[in-house]
Scaffold this active site. Structure first.
Site: not given
Length: 381
Positions: A58, A61, A167
Site C-alpha cells: 500500500s 497508494k 480503508y
C-alpha cells in the site's frame, strides 16, 4: 540524527527476530542515511543489501495519489467528478446489506455516486477483506476466474459513498481512472510523470527476470512464532496495474519520491506537483475520522490502532498527525505503510522523511512494531 543510533536500532530489530531490514532517512536535498542489516531470507545466509527490491504493497497508494493530483492539475477530472463518468462499469458495485448462509451477497444501489474525492480520501465505501469479516467471507467463496485481481475490484461497498472513512480498494479504482483519462497503462503514466523526473530507476509494477535476483522475499509469521519466506514470484507483467498495491522498488527510490512531498513538488528531472497542490493536499480533510483496524485475516494483519489517544486526521491518501510526538515526529507529519511492514513518514516541519521496511507479515507484527518505534526514536536522536 546520529547515524550510529539508527544503525543500532535497525540491528536490534534484526536481533529481535526480523530476518532483514532496509531503512533510510532523507532531507529535501537528498538521502541522509541508508542502511541494511540482516539476511535477505530466513532460509539462507545471503546478506541483505540496500538495493534490494521490496514489495511496496500500500505504499503504492501515495504514488497513485500523486498521479491523480497531476490529472487534476491538468484538468482531466475534478475532485467531485463522479467515477461513472470515466468508468461506467463501477455502476456494477452496490452497497452490501446482507449475506446469506451460502455467502450470496445482497446489495442495493448507492445513494450517492462515488467521486474522485471519495477514492482519494477512502470515503467511497470500499473496504479490505483482511479488516472485515463479511468481505473475508465473500472473498473465500468467490469462484476462481482467469482475472482474479480485476474481478476483486467489484466487491460490494460497506456503506454509501461519502458517509465515513473506510480503508480499502479505493486507490485501485483510482489507478484505473488515471489510466483511462491518460489513455495509457498506469505503469507508463507513473514512469514518465513520476519515476523518471525523480530518478526512480528501480520502481515498477513489472518483475522481469533481471529484477528477480534482487527481490527480497516476504516472510510470514507462523502460529509457532517462526518465520517462513515466500517462494512465490510476482508475474513479469501483472494482470492489471492496481493503483493501491503492486509496485516493487527500492527504499532509495521511495525516499526520492517522498522528497516531492517533503519539499515543494519539484524533482531533479522537473516539477511533478505544483506547490499550491501540495499545500492543500497535505491538510486535514474536513469531517474524515480515522478508525482502528480490526483483523479478519490474522495471517495478514493484527488489530491496529494508529497513534492511540493522539489527535490525527486524514489528508490526501495519508494519515496526518495533529500533535507532536515527544522525541519523534512533529505535528503535521504525514505517514502510511505497506502491508509487509513497509512504513514511511514525511515530517515537513523537521525537514525529514523516512522509510523502514521489514518485508514481514502480519502488518504490525510485534517485532516490527518495536523495531519501527526504535528506528523513529533513533532518527530524532
Amino acid at each position: 540524527m546520529r547515524a550510529g543510533a539508527v544503525d543500532r536500532a535497525v540491528q536490534d530489530a534484526v536481533d529481535d527476530g526480523i530476518p532483514g531490514i532496509i531503512a533510510g532517512v532523507t532531507g529535501v536535498d537528498g538521502i541522509q542515511h541508508l542502511v541494511a542489516r540482516g539476511r535477505r531470507s530466513a532460509d539462507d545466509a545471503e546478506p541483505l543489501d540496500v538495493d534490494g527490491i521490496i514489495a511496496l504493497y500500500s505504499a503504492t497508494k501515495q504514488v497513485t495519489a500523486t498521479a491523480a493530483l497531476q490529472c487534476i492539475e491538468d484538468g482531466l477530472f475534478e475532485l467531485d467528478t463522479p467515477v461513472t463518468q470515466i468508468l461506467p462499469e463501477i455502476e456494477r458495485v452496490g452497497v452490501l446489506e446482507s449475506i446469506d448462509e451460502d455467502a450470496t451477497p445482497h446489495t442495493r444501489p448507492p445513494r450517492t455516486p462515488i467521486t474522485v474525492r471519495d477514492l482519494l480520501l477512502h470515503t467511497s465505501g470500499f473496504g479490505y477483506d483482511m479488516f472485515d469479516e463479511r468481505l473475508a467471507l465473500l472473498a473465500r467463496s468467490r469462484p476462481r476466474t482467469a482475472t482474479p485481481l480485476r474481478d476483486s475490484l467489484f466487491q460490494p461497498l460497506l456503506h454509501d459513498p461519502g458517509e465515513r472513512w473506510t480503508y480499502g480498494m479505493s486507490m485501485d479504482w483510482l489507478g484505473l481512472v488515471i489510466a483511462a483519462v491518460r489513455e495509457q497503462r498506469l505503469e507508463d503514466v507513473l514512469r514518465t510523470r513520476i519515476f523518471e523526473p525523480c530518478g526512480m530507476t528501480d520502481t515498477s509494477f513489472d518483475m522481469p527476470p533481471e529484477r528477480v535476483a534482487r527481490l527480497v522475499p516476504v516472510h510470514r509469521r507462523r502460529s509457532d512464532g517462526s518465520l517462513r519466506p515466500s517462494s512465490a514470484l510476482p508475474p513479469e507483467t501483472p494482470e492489471v496495474d492496481m493503483g493501491g498495491q503492486g509496485l516493487f522498488g527500492t527504499v532509495a527510490d521511495y525516499l526520492a519520491f517522498l522528497r516531492l512531498w517533503l519539499g515543494n513538488g519539484a524533482a531533479p528531472g522537473g516539477r511533478v506537483l505544483r506547490p499550491e497542490t501540495l499545500a492543500w493536499a497535505t491538510q486535514a480533510a474536513p469531517g474524515v475520522t480515522v478508525h482502528p483496524f480490526a483483523s479478519a485475516i490474522p495471517a495478514l494483519t493484527r488489530p491496529v490502532d494508529l497513534f492511540p489517544g493522539r489527535a490525527k486526521s486524514w489528508a490526501i491518501s495519508l494519515l496526518r498527525l495533529e500533535e507532536d510526538l515527544p522525541g519523534r515526529r512533529r505535528a503535521g507529519s504525514l505517514s502510511w505503510a505497506g502491508l509487509a511492514n513497509v512504513h514511511f513518514w514525511v515530517d515537513r516541519s523537521s525537514g525529514i522523511a523516512a522509510v523502514w521496511s521489514a518485508q514481514l507479515l502480519p502488518w504490525f507484527d510485534d517485532a516490527a512494531a518495536r523495531g519501527l518505534d526504535a528506528f523513529e526514536r533513533a532518527v530524532y536522536s
